[in-house]
Design a protein around this motif. Structure first.
Motif, short mmCIF file in Angstrom:
data_model
loop_
_atom_site.label_atom_id
_atom_site.label_comp_id
_atom_site.label_asym_id
_atom_site.label_seq_id
_atom_site.Cartn_x
_atom_site.Cartn_y
_atom_site.Cartn_z
N UNK A 1 0.83 -1.20 0.00
CA UNK A 1 0.00 0.00 0.00
C UNK A 1 0.87 1.26 0.00
N UNK A 2 1.97 1.20 0.71
CA UNK A 2 2.89 2.36 0.73
C UNK A 2 3.50 2.56 -0.65
N UNK A 3 3.76 1.46 -1.33
CA UNK A 3 4.33 1.56 -2.68
C UNK A 3 3.33 2.24 -3.62
N UNK A 4 2.07 1.84 -3.50
CA UNK A 4 1.04 2.44 -4.34
C UNK A 4 0.93 3.93 -4.05
N UNK A 5 1.05 4.28 -2.76
CA UNK A 5 1.02 5.69 -2.37
C UNK A 5 2.09 6.47 -3.14
N UNK A 6 3.30 5.89 -3.20
CA UNK A 6 4.40 6.56 -3.88
C UNK A 6 4.13 6.68 -5.37
N UNK A 7 3.61 5.62 -5.94
CA UNK A 7 3.32 5.64 -7.38
C UNK A 7 2.32 6.76 -7.68
N UNK A 8 1.30 6.85 -6.82
CA UNK A 8 0.29 7.87 -7.06
C UNK A 8 0.88 9.27 -6.91
N UNK A 9 1.81 9.41 -5.94
CA UNK A 9 2.47 10.72 -5.77
C UNK A 9 3.26 11.08 -7.02
N UNK A 10 3.98 10.10 -7.56
CA UNK A 10 4.79 10.36 -8.76
C UNK A 10 3.89 10.74 -9.93
N UNK A 11 2.81 9.99 -10.10
CA UNK A 11 1.91 10.28 -11.21
C UNK A 11 1.31 11.66 -11.10
N UNK A 12 0.96 12.02 -9.88
CA UNK A 12 0.35 13.33 -9.66
C UNK A 12 1.32 14.45 -10.00
N UNK A 13 2.62 14.16 -9.79
CA UNK A 13 3.63 15.18 -10.05
C UNK A 13 4.09 15.18 -11.50
N UNK A 14 3.41 14.43 -12.35
CA UNK A 14 3.74 14.46 -13.77
C UNK A 14 4.32 13.16 -14.29
#
Lengths: 251, 384, 303
Positions: B37-50
């Motif tokens: 779940x933490x990994x998904x959190x990071x992926x979503x953060x990266x996607x949100x940042x472009x």
């Protein structure tokens, strides 16, 4: 102590075969309370099989066993015991780590006596068979002849209607045999039951039995009082060849 | 045609694919769920940042059900899907089948939490990494902490020999302790199934003088049982343990426990590092609850470190990313400085947050980093 | 010397525990020729009954919250009921089967019970603290006696004495002994088979519940397989003591405990991880010398 009602145990046209061997081939016998019936015959004649049939260890096929007129042929050994058929075994089969007294208390408990009553009965029987040694001795250290006596006592402690004794005298010396004979003779008057006695020892058989039934090769050869059987030519013929070399046979 | 390609927006570039072979059920799920779940959190953060390299990260997760054969199949299907990288379970035995498939498909595989160095070059393969620290390192950290910060000179070591993981940390402790000049006044072993460690305790009691510390390399529940029995025997010596024994939930079995230390990745309640607390808050916001295990953060920096390598390499091609990762030296991540070499694909000197039991729960003490670093020989041999 | 006495006390304490489990196994084996591996799971379930069934990592106390007399009663009652239920449902229907079927059924019951605990309580190990007053040790002449070790030895001794009196003095006790020696003969002499076997299981339940309390006081941890090792040791205890002999089971239990502790105390450090292998090697040696066990029955044994 005395039983006024006469019970009857019958084997009617009993056949038993093991594979190709016919152990019993149409044997009929019967006895009543108070009778002492001897069952003799050469080795392999079917004596033990007959006792097995009478006590529920073996089913007759075909044939019938009746207790007081009721067909009990299909009853298991345990149910036959409950119905009143007690037996002792050739190998005594006492409970080895239990004491002599405890071995006799067990059947008393089994017929519903309280521990006190069962113990009291056990002591009475021990006294009656003349066992004067330590009753708290473990059975695995008993001498052979004592084992036999105790195992008979144990069968009797069940207060059976019929006691089937399988070769109780084997291995006993003359003195022990006499003591055994005294016990067996007094069973009917003390316990009121009928006795079937398998024995090879003719001295014992002739000495205690009221009647004797002779088996040979699974068939009844003769039945009668000791005197009658002693003189029966068929019996003599069956035995002469075999018994000639057996020192304890005194016909 | 030319018109179409010149106005192609960044989002329509081919996505980067990350495959998760994760235990969502079975006993391993307790250790795999939250890092995932933490990994998904990071992926979503990266996607949100472009996105990464201007590309969106797509992920697919398939349940390995804590089954060895299924794990391999899961990896195979993720590779077929087109994964550029695989995230595999946090355990050598249960992660290796997936890592192996990735290795053969020439893809990078990262285990969020394997503590066995065999999840690496000399074991599964040169494309395989662990985001976590080697078990030996935990032992070394505690040895140095005891020596430097607790002034301990003598130690008794109680080793749980049921699992390799525990044997490795004891091996690390011995190496680190001897390196610092500490004296090992005694050692004993016990097994997971032992109901009683009375004999081992008798040995401790029989020492000429009480050791300064006891090092316990064990896990739960047998480690808790050992601590209870040691304290019940009246032995109040400080006990240092490895990461397997963090977590307040077992402390009920040893009421009034004091002087018990473990190395941790982070504290959910009182971590001194702002970046860690930021992660915890983001996790709570995304998933609706605080993480319950410290290992969750490893999932976050698994993605973090791979993304950083991809950025540096400006590519997702395995060889290029590999070359970058193999040169990581104290690469900053939320888990702490991260280093790899072409021989060592696991952390061996990442700073740990030392925690101590006080009033029925673990409280953070301080961050500590080991100086002594295990060599390959120590990493690949668990017993000493 | 003090050290040796200390080691001996450690040995007798753990031996007492193994003796109790061995007694439970020996009793059931005696009357049924069944080696009940589920005995270990009786212990486990007894221990888990201290907490409320839930998957929570920190479970709330169930029986563990009661004042200790009530707690002891409830735990023991739980295990007795469990033992009787498994006897009635799983073992009685197979009573006349061959020994292999009986053994397999005890594995099946064991596996089922473990799965049940897994389902109800989850797979994560939990901790529970009871009997903390016993968690301290008394020192007598330099010998340390942790409260729980003392308790274990006293409880074991008491249970042994009570059991001996029960078996020697009560009617059902005498009948149970007879049934254990020669089941068929006992039945012929009017011993109620069902009742005797049920009593044997009930006693194994009492022993199981007691053991679970003693183990929890010592270890404070709940784990699905916590009953396994004591049961395996108890099984070996009955074998070296002589299967079918209750005194043998007790002596065997103490032997296993003593061997285990002596090896742990006196083996060199490198060999200590292999302590259990050492214990079982010695067990094999004992069996090579006396295959029937130490207190082997002299009478013909229906195995």
């Amino acid at each position: 102590m005395s039983e006024s009602r006469k019970e009857k145990l019958e084997a009617i046209d009993v056949h038993v075969h093991f594979g190709g061997v016919k152990a019993l081939n149409g044997v009929n016998l019967s006895l009543q309370s108070g009778d002492i019936l001897g069952l003799i015959g050469p080795n392999g004649a079917g004596k033990t099989t007959m006792v097995n049939v009478l006590s529920g260890f073996q089913m007759p096929h075909p044939g019938t066993v009746k207790l007081n007129g009721e067909n009990v042929s299909n009853l298991s050994a345990r149910k036959m015991a409950r119905a009143g058929i007690g037996r002792s075994f050739q190998s005594a089969r006492l409970f080895p780590k239990l004491t002599v007294l405890e071995n006799l208390v067990i059947p008393g408990l089994g017929i519903g006596l309280s521990r006190r009553a069962a113990t009291s009965q056990a002591r009475d029987i021990l006294d009656w068979i003349g066992y004067r040694e330590d009753p708290d001795r473990q059975c695995d250290s008993l001498p052979y002849s004592d084992e036999r006596r105790i195992s008979i006592a144990r069968a009797l402690a069940l207060r059976p209607s019929f006691a089937l004794l399988d070769e109780p005298a084997s291995g006993m010396n003359e003195q022990e045999c006499d003591r055994l004979m005294q016990i067996i003779t007094r069973i009917p008057q003390e316990f009121g039951c009928g006795v079937v006695l398998i024995e090879h020892n003719m001295h014992v058989i002739m000495g205690v039995c009221h009647r004797i039934h002779v088996l040979d090769g699974g068939k009844s050869l003769a039945e009668g009082t000791p005197d009658e059987v002693k003189k029966d030519p068929k019996v003599l013929r069956a035995y002469l060849g075999e018994q000639a070399s057996r020192p304890e046979a005194v016909i | 045609m030319a018109l179409a390609s010149s106005v192609a927006p960044a989002q329509e570039a081919e996505p980067i694919k990350i495959g998760f072979a994760t235990a969502l059920s079975g006993w391993l799920a307790a250790y795999d769920q939250e890092p995932h779940q933490a990994a998904i959190l990071k992926i979503e953060e990266i996607n949100k940042a472009g996105g990464l390299l201007g590309r969106k990260i797509e992920y697919q997760v398939t349940d390995t059900k804590t089954d060895l054969t299924l794990t391999a199949n899961v990896a195979a299907s993720l590779i077929d899907w087109g994964a550029n990288m695989l995230v595999v379970p946090p355990d050598f035995d249960y992660g290796a089948p997936a890592a192996f498939m990735a290795q053969n498909a020439n893809l990078i595989a990262i285990s969020t939490g394997a503590s066995d160095p065999k999840m690496g070059v000399q074991g599964v393969g040169s494309n395989v990494f662990s985001a976590h620290s080697a078990g030996q390192a935990a032992g070394i950290v505690m040895a140095e902490y005891a020596h430097d910060k607790m002034n301990a000179k003598t130690a008794f070591m109680l080793e749980d020999v049921s699992l390799e993981a525990h044997k490795s940390s004891c091996a690390g402790f011995v190496a680190g302790w001897e390196n610092k000049g500490g004296e090992l006044v005694g050692r004993d072993s016990f097994r997971m199934e032992d109901t009683s460690i009375a004999a081992q305790i008798t040995r401790i009691k029989g020492l000429a003088s009480e050791p300064d510390i006891i090092f316990l390399c064990s896990g739960l529940p047998q480690g808790a049982s050992a601590v209870r029995q040691v304290r019940a025997a009246g032995i109040d010596t400080p006990i240092l343990a490895e990461a397997g024994m963090s977590g307040d939930y077992w402390l009920g079995g040893v009421p009034n426990l004091k002087d018990f230390y473990v190395p941790t990745l982070m504290s959910i309640s009182d971590d001194p590092r702002p970046e860690v607390n930021k992660f915890i808050e983001a996790y709570k916001a995304r998933w609706g609850a605080l993480p319950t295990t410290e290992f969750s953060i490893l999932g976050y920096c698994t993605i973090e470190q791979w993304a950083a390598a991809v950025e540096q390499a400006q590519s997702v091609e395995t060889e290029v990313v590999l070359a970058v990762m193999n040169q990581f030296e104290d690469q900053p991540t939320t888990c702490g400085p991260t280093s790899y070499s072409d021989q060592i694909h696991i952390q061996v000197s990442r700073p740990q947050l030392i925690a101590r039991v006080e009033n029925g729960s673990f409280r953070s003490v301080e961050i500590f980093r080991n100086q002594f670093v295990p060599d390959l020989k120590l990493l690949l041999r668990s017993s000493n | 010397m003090t050290h040796f006495i200390q080691v001996l006390i450690d040995a007798v304490a753990i031996g007492s525990l193994y003796a109790l489990v061995a007694l439970a196994i020996g009793l059931v084996f005696g009357v049924m020729r069944l080696i009940n591996f589920a005995q270990g799971d009786y212990i486990t379930i007894g221990a888990y009954s201290l907490v409320v069934p839930s998957a929570a990592a920190t479970p709330a106390l169930m029986f563990g919250a009661l004042p200790w007399p009530a707690m002891i009663l409830c735990v023991i009652l739980t295990v007795v009921v469990l033992a009787l239920v498994t006897e009635r449902l799983a073992f009685r229907p197979l009573r006349n089967s061959d020994l292999t079927s009986l053994l397999i059924s005890s594995f099946a019951v064991s596996y089922f019970l473990q799965s049940l605990i897994l389902m109800v309580h989850g797979g994560r190990p939990k901790t529970v603290s009871i009997g903390d007053a016993l968690s301290r040790a008394v020192e007598i002449f330099g010998v340390r006696l942790p409260g729980v070790q003392l308790l274990t030895m006293v409880v074991a001794l008491t249970l042994l004495i009570v059991l001996v009196l029960f078996l020697k003095k009560t009617p059902i006790g005498i009948q149970l002994r007879a049934a254990a020696e020669d089941f068929q003969m006992a039945r012929l002499l009017g011993v109620p088979a069902n009742r005797v076997i049920a009593i044997a299981f009930a006693i194994s339940g009492i022993l199981g519940g007691t053991i679970s309390l003693l183990v929890i006081i010592q270890t404070g941890t709940l784990d699905i397989r916590m009953g396994l090792m004591p049961t395996i040791f108890a099984f070996f205890a009955t074998v070296i003591g002589g299967m079918g002999s209750l005194p043998g089971a007790v002596v065997g239990g103490y032997i296993m405990g003593i061997l285990s502790v002596l090896l742990q105390a006196y083996l060199p450090a490198e060999l200590r991880p292999f302590r259990d292998a050492g214990v079982f090697s010695i067990v094999i040696l004992i069996l090579l010398v006396r295959p029937q066990g130490i207190f082997a029955k002299t009478a013909k044994e229906r195995v």
